[in-house]
Scaffold this active site. Structure first.
Site, short mmCIF file in Angstrom:
data_model
loop_
_atom_site.label_atom_id
_atom_site.label_comp_id
_atom_site.label_asym_id
_atom_site.label_seq_id
_atom_site.Cartn_x
_atom_site.Cartn_y
_atom_site.Cartn_z
N ASN A 6 0.75 -1.27 0.04
CA ASN A 6 -0.08 0.05 0.08
C ASN A 6 1.05 1.32 -0.20
O ASN A 6 1.61 1.62 1.05
CB ASN A 6 -1.02 0.14 1.20
CG ASN A 6 -1.83 1.16 1.29
OD1 ASN A 6 -1.89 1.87 0.28
ND2 ASN A 6 -2.38 1.34 2.69
N LYS A 8 0.13 4.22 -0.21
CA LYS A 8 -0.61 5.58 0.62
C LYS A 8 -0.11 6.59 -0.30
O LYS A 8 -0.30 6.64 -1.75
CB LYS A 8 -0.21 5.66 1.92
CG LYS A 8 -0.40 4.32 2.77
CD LYS A 8 -0.08 4.35 4.07
CE LYS A 8 0.09 3.19 4.91
NZ LYS A 8 0.05 3.30 6.41
N HIS A 88 -9.77 0.76 5.20
CA HIS A 88 -8.71 1.22 5.78
C HIS A 88 -8.70 2.26 6.60
O HIS A 88 -9.59 3.20 6.69
CB HIS A 88 -7.54 1.63 4.84
CG HIS A 88 -6.10 1.71 5.26
ND1 HIS A 88 -5.56 2.85 5.99
CD2 HIS A 88 -5.10 0.87 5.17
CE1 HIS A 88 -4.38 2.43 6.29
NE2 HIS A 88 -3.88 1.37 5.88
N GLU A 90 -6.78 4.48 7.91
CA GLU A 90 -6.71 6.20 7.54
C GLU A 90 -7.98 6.44 7.12
O GLU A 90 -8.14 7.95 7.33
CB GLU A 90 -5.42 6.20 6.71
CG GLU A 90 -4.15 5.90 7.52
CD GLU A 90 -2.80 5.50 6.84
OE1 GLU A 90 -2.92 5.42 5.65
OE2 GLU A 90 -2.01 4.87 7.48
N GLU A 157 -5.66 -5.07 10.99
CA GLU A 157 -4.67 -3.94 11.03
C GLU A 157 -4.95 -3.10 12.02
O GLU A 157 -5.74 -2.04 12.06
CB GLU A 157 -4.66 -3.10 9.65
CG GLU A 157 -4.27 -3.52 8.39
CD GLU A 157 -3.70 -2.72 7.54
OE1 GLU A 157 -2.66 -3.04 6.88
OE2 GLU A 157 -4.33 -1.73 7.00
N GLY A 163 2.12 1.88 10.63
CA GLY A 163 3.08 3.03 10.47
C GLY A 163 3.85 3.47 11.80
O GLY A 163 4.56 4.71 11.80
N SER A 193 3.36 -2.47 10.58
CA SER A 193 4.61 -2.59 10.70
C SER A 193 5.12 -3.84 10.35
O SER A 193 6.24 -4.26 11.22
CB SER A 193 4.77 -2.16 12.18
OG SER A 193 4.56 -0.53 12.55
C1 PEP Z 1 -0.90 0.02 5.92
O1 PEP Z 1 -1.28 1.14 5.91
O2 PEP Z 1 -1.88 -0.80 5.50
C2 PEP Z 1 -0.02 -0.48 6.85
C3 PEP Z 1 0.11 -1.92 7.29
O3 PEP Z 1 1.08 0.52 6.99
P1 PEP Z 1 2.57 0.20 7.75
O4 PEP Z 1 2.95 -1.07 7.22
O5 PEP Z 1 3.37 1.19 7.45
O6 PEP Z 1 2.26 -0.27 9.34
#
Ligand code: PEP
Length: 233
Positions: A6, A8, A88, A90, A157, A163, A193
């Site tokens: 992803n 973003k 998601h 975000e 998630e 992040g 992460s």
């Molecule tokens: C995500 O935004 O789907 C995600 C898992 O981000 P990160 O790997 O940066 O934690």
């Protein structure tokens, strides 16, 4: 095994093209048995030729119309995009999408046969409350979602792990994936992460069918390393 990148709000059209070229070289030479998905920003969409599937991070649940700042089915069809991320964190927490709208979006893209990466995850306040609250919070994020949809992939998630560099604990991921497995046959991913140093442990968790990766996927070498680490070939 499924691994998804992803992007973003990262990468340009030019750098996405370079990324996909380098990824293609890697996939052609290694031929891994992993299903790869890339979610670039809208401006980088194109008719790429790749073993990886290109999807979108978002779209509006309409063919076209007056939805300023959004794109719809007509724009996705131009590039043969049939894969989308919905729910998601975000978009839930920064862009303010509520469950009703998310379920409407899910229904629309389901009717259009999209592969849907559906994301759920608890906040830190919920994680630090009780097991009961964690599972009822996750259940709320499944409201209006057809868990029997054949092109569904679910990504667990936890919001606080995204992040932050701090992944959820092995046991906690295992417990949530078990909870999800009791509700659906869909492939289950973990996201939050994931990086080269922890991907092997994460995908070894029972019921974990792969990972949705943000930060550590933005560098193509890091992403290819994770594909390599996750593959049986
Ligand atoms: C995500 O935004 O789907 C995600 C898992 O981000 P990160 O790997 O940066 O934690």
């Amino acid at each position: 095994m499924i691994l998804a990148a992803n992007f973003k709000t990262n990468h340009t059209r030019k750098s996405t093209k370079e990324y996909i070229e380098r990824l293609n070289n890697f996939l052609n030479s290694k031929n891994p048995d992993t299903d790869i998905f890339i979610f670039p920003p809208f401006t980088a969409l194109d008719n790429y030729k790749s073993k990886a599937t290109i999807g979108v991070q978002n779209a509006y649940p309409a063919e076209k119309g007056s939805f300023t700042g959004e794109i719809g089915l007509e724009q996705l069809n131009e590039f043969n995009i049939k894969t989308i991320i919905i729910g998601h964190s975000e978009r839930r927490h920064i862009l303010g999408e509520n469950q009703e709208f998310i379920a409407k979006k899910f229904q629309f893209f389901k009717e259009n046969n999209f592969t849907i990466f559906y994301c759920i995850g608890e906040t830190i306040e919920v994680r630090e409350s009780s097991k009961e609250l964690i599972f009822s919070y996750l259940d709320m994020q499944l409201e209006g979602i057809d868990l029997d949809y054949e092109n569904l992939i679910i990504a667990y998630e936890p919001v606080w792990a995204i992040g932050t560099g701090k992944s959820a604990k092995y046991e906690d991921i295992k417990e949530v994936l078990e909870f999800l497995r009791s509700k659906t046959k869909a492939p289950l991913l973990y996201g939050g992460s994931v990086k080269p140093s922890n991907i092997k442990e994460i995908i070894s968790i029972s019921n974990c069918d792969g990972a949705l990766i943000g930060t550590a996927s933005w560098n193509v070498d890091s992403f290819c390393e994770m594909v390599d680490l996750s593959t049986k070939n």
